[in-house]
Design an enzyme around this catalytic site. Structure first.
Site, PDB file in Angstrom:
ATOM      1  CB  THR A 101      -0.772  -0.125   1.286  1.00  0.00           C
ATOM      2  OG1 THR A 101      -1.678  -1.083   1.166  1.00  0.00           O
ATOM      3  CG2 THR A 101      -2.053   1.268   1.387  1.00  0.00           C
ATOM      4  CB  SER A 127       2.187  -8.194   1.342  1.00  0.00           C
ATOM      5  OG  SER A 127       0.870  -7.836   2.185  1.00  0.00           O
ATOM      6  CB  SER A 128      -1.918 -11.688  -0.502  1.00  0.00           C
ATOM      7  OG  SER A 128      -2.676 -10.703   0.441  1.00  0.00           O
ATOM      8  CG  ASP A 148      -2.686  -8.284   4.393  1.00  0.00           C
ATOM      9  OD1 ASP A 148      -2.968  -7.385   5.150  1.00  0.00           O
ATOM     10  OD2 ASP A 148      -3.226  -8.336   3.336  1.00  0.00           O
ATOM     11  CB  THR A 199       1.654 -11.183  15.173  1.00  0.00           C
ATOM     12  OG1 THR A 199       0.606 -11.786  14.437  1.00  0.00           O
ATOM     13  CG2 THR A 199       0.909 -10.660  16.425  1.00  0.00           C
ATOM     14  CB  THR A 211       0.804 -20.377  23.119  1.00  0.00           C
ATOM     15  OG1 THR A 211      -0.610 -19.822  23.504  1.00  0.00           O
ATOM     16  CG2 THR A 211       1.544 -19.021  22.905  1.00  0.00           C
ATOM     17  CB  CYS A 265      -1.960 -17.013  24.063  1.00  0.00           C
ATOM     18  SG  CYS A 265      -3.080 -18.152  24.939  1.00  0.00           S
TER      19      CYS A 265
END
Length: 341
Positions: A13, A58-59, A90, A165, A276, A278
């Site tokens: 972008t 980026s996908s 992404d 992330t 995990t 989480c």
């Protein structure tokens, strides 16, 4: 002498500008960057540019493009003091994680950045992200880069790339580092969090790993997961490694079929790494009975690695390390700050 920073444009972008006549969006010509953004001259940084011949969303990011980025850095490593990679948001955390493992012995800054709005939009976050990234990439103390690792710079924060992330698809503050503090915060000045920055113990020279094995998969545990689902994934032809996303501190259902299926796969040579689900915290196998059976089956712990880091680390190690016992050992060892151990 001004520091030299190479700007590598892969797509995303941030690199889009709108034609005032047609309204169409097209990639920005970064060779004219200084003319378009004269404020960059105030950084006293000499900026070089390199654009991918094929600009990608980026996908579509994959190991092939990670290798291309790594090669550009390798070929220009001696000529520049730092590198800034412009990338879509992404998959930015995957690319930053992959490069951290591919660029062994890195002694310069490699900073990935992008934006949630195109650089040609009035309120674009891309301008500040780009300025901050270039300034940090060119910053040295005593002749050496202060931050000699792969990072993501976004919304006035500098993060270790393999700890991030993407958390938000709409806000400018798009990235999250749940298990490691920011390396720097940008305000009136750049405030470096020096104790959080990776410390290089010796100068070994840059070694670029260009062989990656993408025969890995992710299996996310969820309530009601069926035996057929698990066994179908474990039976993927040629599968070499599996990221097992479990609950909490590494827990999974206690159904005997699950332990038996995982054990059979491991006995047949599959590496299974427990991560995990989480966003913060770590796997502590054996803490609860729900993870004891995974331990007994031979599943290994990914500690507090992100999924992005675990997947890319496994690809790099499987592509460059033998035997598999050594791969399993290194997966449980922090190589470039991706784990807290």
């Amino acid at each position: 002498m001004n520091p030299k920073v190479l700007l590598i444009y892969t797509g995303g972008t941030i690199g889009m500008v709108q034609d005032p006549k047609t309204g169409a969006w097209s990639p920005f010509d970064f060779t004219s960057l200084l003319e378009t953004m004269p404020s960059l001259r105030k950084l006293n940084v000499d900026i070089g540019t390199h654009s991918f011949s094929k600009i990608i969303d980026s996908s579509d990011m994959c190991p092939e493009y990670w290798i291309e980025i790594a090669k550009v850095i390798e070929e220009n490593y001696k000529n520049y003091d730092g590198f800034v990679v412009l990338h879509g948001t992404d998959t930015m955390s995957y690319t930053a994680s992959a490069l951290s493992f591919m660029l062994e012995g890195l002694e310069k800054s490699v900073i990935l950045t992008g934006s949630q709005l195109p650089i040609g939009v009035l309120r674009s976050d891309g301008k500040d992200n780009l300025i901050n990234s270039i300034e940090i990439a060119g910053y040295k103390e005593n002749g050496k880069a202060l931050v000699s690792e792969v990072c993501i710079c976004f919304e006035n924060n500098l993060y270790r790339g393999n700890r991030t992330t993407k958390l938000n698809a709409e806000n400018f503050n798009a990235f999250y580092s749940g298990n490691h503090p920011a390396l720097a915060e940008v305000g009136i000045h750049v405030k470096y969090n020096r104790h959080a920055i990776l410390q290089q113990t010796e100068s070994r020279g840059l070694l670029v790993h260009k062989k990656l094995d993408d025969r890995v998969a992710i299996l996310k545990i969820y309530p009601g997961i069926s035996q057929n689902t698990v066994e179908s994934i474990l039976a993927i032809d040629g599968l070499q490694g599996l990221i097992l996303e479990t609950y909490g501190s590494g827990n999974a259902p206690s159904a005997p079929w699950l332990k038996n299926a995982l054990k059979r796969a491991i006995d047949n040579g599959l590496i299974i790494l427990n991560i995990t689900q989480c966003k913060a915290g770590k796997v502590e196998m054996g803490k609860y009975q729900a993870s004891v059976e995974l331990l007994e089956a031979g599943v290994i712990s990914g500690e507090d690695m992100t999924t992005e880091s675990a997947v890319t680390k496994m690809m790099v190690l499987l592509g460059s390390i033998t035997p598999k016992s050594k791969v399993a050992e290194l997966l449980q060892t922090s190589l470039c700050g991706e784990m807290s151990n």
